[in-house]
Design an enzyme around this catalytic site. Structure first.
Site, PDB file in Angstrom:
ATOM      1  N   ASP A 183       0.813  -1.220   0.000  1.00  0.00           N
ATOM      2  CA  ASP A 183       0.000   0.000   0.000  1.00  0.00           C
ATOM      3  C   ASP A 183       0.847   1.272   0.000  1.00  0.00           C
ATOM      4  O   ASP A 183       0.640   2.171  -0.808  1.00  0.00           O
ATOM      5  CB  ASP A 183      -0.929   0.031   1.219  1.00  0.00           C
ATOM      6  CG  ASP A 183      -1.883  -1.158   1.242  1.00  0.00           C
ATOM      7  OD1 ASP A 183      -2.253  -1.635   0.156  1.00  0.00           O
ATOM      8  OD2 ASP A 183      -2.244  -1.591   2.343  1.00  0.00           O
TER       9      ASP A 183
ATOM     10  N   SER B 186      -3.700  -8.910   6.846  1.00  0.00           N
ATOM     11  CA  SER B 186      -3.152  -7.593   7.141  1.00  0.00           C
ATOM     12  C   SER B 186      -2.553  -7.675   8.532  1.00  0.00           C
ATOM     13  O   SER B 186      -3.245  -7.963   9.498  1.00  0.00           O
ATOM     14  CB  SER B 186      -4.283  -6.560   7.087  1.00  0.00           C
ATOM     15  OG  SER B 186      -3.866  -5.406   7.773  1.00  0.00           O
TER      16      SER B 186
HETATM   17  N1  ARG Z   1      -7.794  -3.599  15.441  1.00  0.00           N
HETATM   18  C1  ARG Z   1      -6.531  -3.215  15.979  1.00  0.00           C
HETATM   19  C2  ARG Z   1      -6.543  -1.763  16.325  1.00  0.00           C
HETATM   20  O1  ARG Z   1      -7.344  -1.045  15.830  1.00  0.00           O
HETATM   21  C3  ARG Z   1      -5.381  -3.596  15.095  1.00  0.00           C
HETATM   22  C4  ARG Z   1      -5.242  -2.880  13.804  1.00  0.00           C
HETATM   23  C5  ARG Z   1      -4.208  -3.570  13.001  1.00  0.00           C
HETATM   24  N2  ARG Z   1      -3.783  -2.833  11.866  1.00  0.00           N
HETATM   25  C6  ARG Z   1      -3.414  -3.445  10.756  1.00  0.00           C
HETATM   26  N3  ARG Z   1      -2.935  -2.701   9.803  1.00  0.00           N
HETATM   27  N4  ARG Z   1      -3.522  -4.730  10.598  1.00  0.00           N
HETATM   28  O2  ARG Z   1      -5.742  -1.339  17.114  1.00  0.00           O
END
Ligand code: ARG
Length: 412
Positions: free
Chosen positions: A14, A175
């Site tokens: 990205d 991800s």
């Molecule tokens: N849901 C978690 C948060 O909002 C993790 C986010 C993870 N980010 C990612 N790019 N996979 O803190």
């Protein structure tokens, strides 16, 4: 001269595609800024990839020490855990990244910053709000919120421009985000909450089945709520956390599988690996049980929830946070001591604790000889404690027909 923009660059698909996109769409001079929060990358390769994609300059900033000292450990002292499970690794790294981005923007005279967050997540909020509070004049561009490209489109876009995107990017259906405090994994088959996470998504922790049968027992030392030693050996925060990630991970500790509520209103299925954080939270709590009074523990638990929400919701750089941090710091004055923790088959169990200024008194608690608690004063205490209860029972509850007190009595 084109205007400069500082892009938070991870080296993934990205943000790599974002470089030519920012140049072609807005005519920016793109400066990439990669922040090392313990995410174990080959930073030389990351640097080269950014330059090959068209960045005019690359900064690699080491944020590890600051991350532990000003973000992870204060969150530990606060007991900040989102929705009872998530120790907030990703969420804690964002305000630090926002800060370093704003610093670099100032250094190079940029008028804008950019990040690779989508419009559906929490991270965009944390970056944007962080940047707004630290560099309110900076414009914020989030290419992924603007472009309408699927993953396949992005790959095609990269290929048309001969960008090296790394074979990993294409193969990895998840991800992920990682730093010293934990690893976050989402998307792919995990989007069906009924699917059990495939074993291969984990990289820091063993499954409980494969964890050693023999437990490991370690002693964690704290000074004013901050972890400072393991088995009597003082070490810096990064070394201590790495050591615990390794050891607790080996014992299957720190795997979290939850459905959480994002700030933007979406429920999402998240997997985390946070072996050190989970172990330290258990040990720290055990020490607080020894050193904080009952009302301190109770209020602190409420603050912990508020604190976790604030971190999760991207409100790090606020007066509300400063106020809560001051409260938490004050509560930690006597949280100094040691906790012995047994690491075994997925669980860190505190099995011993001691503190210089402990409120636990053997002489008061013991049932053995040497008991200094005056049991003769208990009846008088209970008389007064129960006085309003007795008065109300006699004046009201016992006289009411159908009173719960009577029903219980009648049924006996
Ligand atoms: N849901 C978690 C948060 O909002 C993790 C986010 C993870 N980010 C990612 N790019 N996979 O803190």
């Amino acid at each position: 001269m084109p205007e400069k923009i500082v892009l938070a660059y991870s080296g993934g698909l990205d943000t790599t595609v974002a470089i030519p996109w920012l140049i072609e769409t807005y005519g920016y001079d793109v400066i990439a800024c990669t922040i090392d929060v313990g995410n174990e990358k080959d930073f030389t390769a990351v640097r080269e990839r950014a330059l090959a994609a068209g960045a005019s300059k690359v900064f690699v900033r080491d944020g590890k020490e600051d991350f532990i000292r000003y973000f992870a450990f204060p969150a530990l002292a606060a007991g900040a855990v989102y929705q009872r499970h998530y120790p907030l690794a990703t969420a804690l790294s964002r305000p630090l990244m926002a800060k370093l981005l704003v610093d670099v923007a100032e250094e190079v005279g940029a008028s804008a910053v950019a990040h690779g967050c989508t419009g559906k997540g929490n991270d965009q909020v944390r970056f944007d709000v962080g940047v707004r509070s630290l560099g309110p004049k900076l414009k914020i561009v989030a290419p992924m919120r603007e472009w309408k490209m699927s993953r396949e489109d992005e790959i095609a876009y990269a290929e048309e421009r001969n960008l090296s995107i790394g074979s990993v990017t294409r193969a990895n259906p998840y991800s992920t985000d990682e730093n010293l405090w934990g690893r976050s994994i989402e998307a792919g088959v995990l989007e069906d909450p009924w699917n059990e996470p495939p074993e291969d998504i984990y990289s820091w922790t063993r499954s409980v089945a494969d964890a050693p049968d023999e437990p490991a027992t370690i002693t964690i030392g704290f000074r004013q709520g901050m972890p400072v030693s393991i088995d009597g050996k003082e070490m810096d925060g990064e070394t201590l956390v790495r050591h615990l990630n390794e050891l607790s991970g080996l014992h299957g500790i720190g795997r979290i599988d939850m459905v959480e509520d994002r700030l933007v209103g979406i429920k999402s299925r998240e997997i985390y690996e946070s072996p050190a954080a989970v172990t330290l939270l258990a040990a720290h709590e055990a020490l607080e049980q020894m050193t904080l009074s009952k009302p301190q523990l109770r209020l602190k638990e409420r603050i912990a929830q508020e604190y976790a929400d604030l971190i999760y919701n991207g409100l790090w750089f606020t007066a509300h946070h400063q106020d809560m941090a001051a409260y938490v710091r004050s509560t930690q004055r006597y949280v100094t001591g040691e906790v012995r923790v047994r690491l075994h088959k997925g669980t860190p169990t505190p099995v011993g604790r001691k503190a210089e200024h402990s409120l636990y008194s053997y002489a008061l608690a013991t049932y053995d000889r040497g008991d200094q608690f005056d049991q003769g004063s208990a009846p008088g205490f209970i008389d007064l404690w129960g006085l309003p209860v007795r008065v109300q029972a006699e004046a009201q509850l016992l006289t009411e027909p159908g009173s719960p007190l009577r029903i219980t009595a009648a049924e006996e």
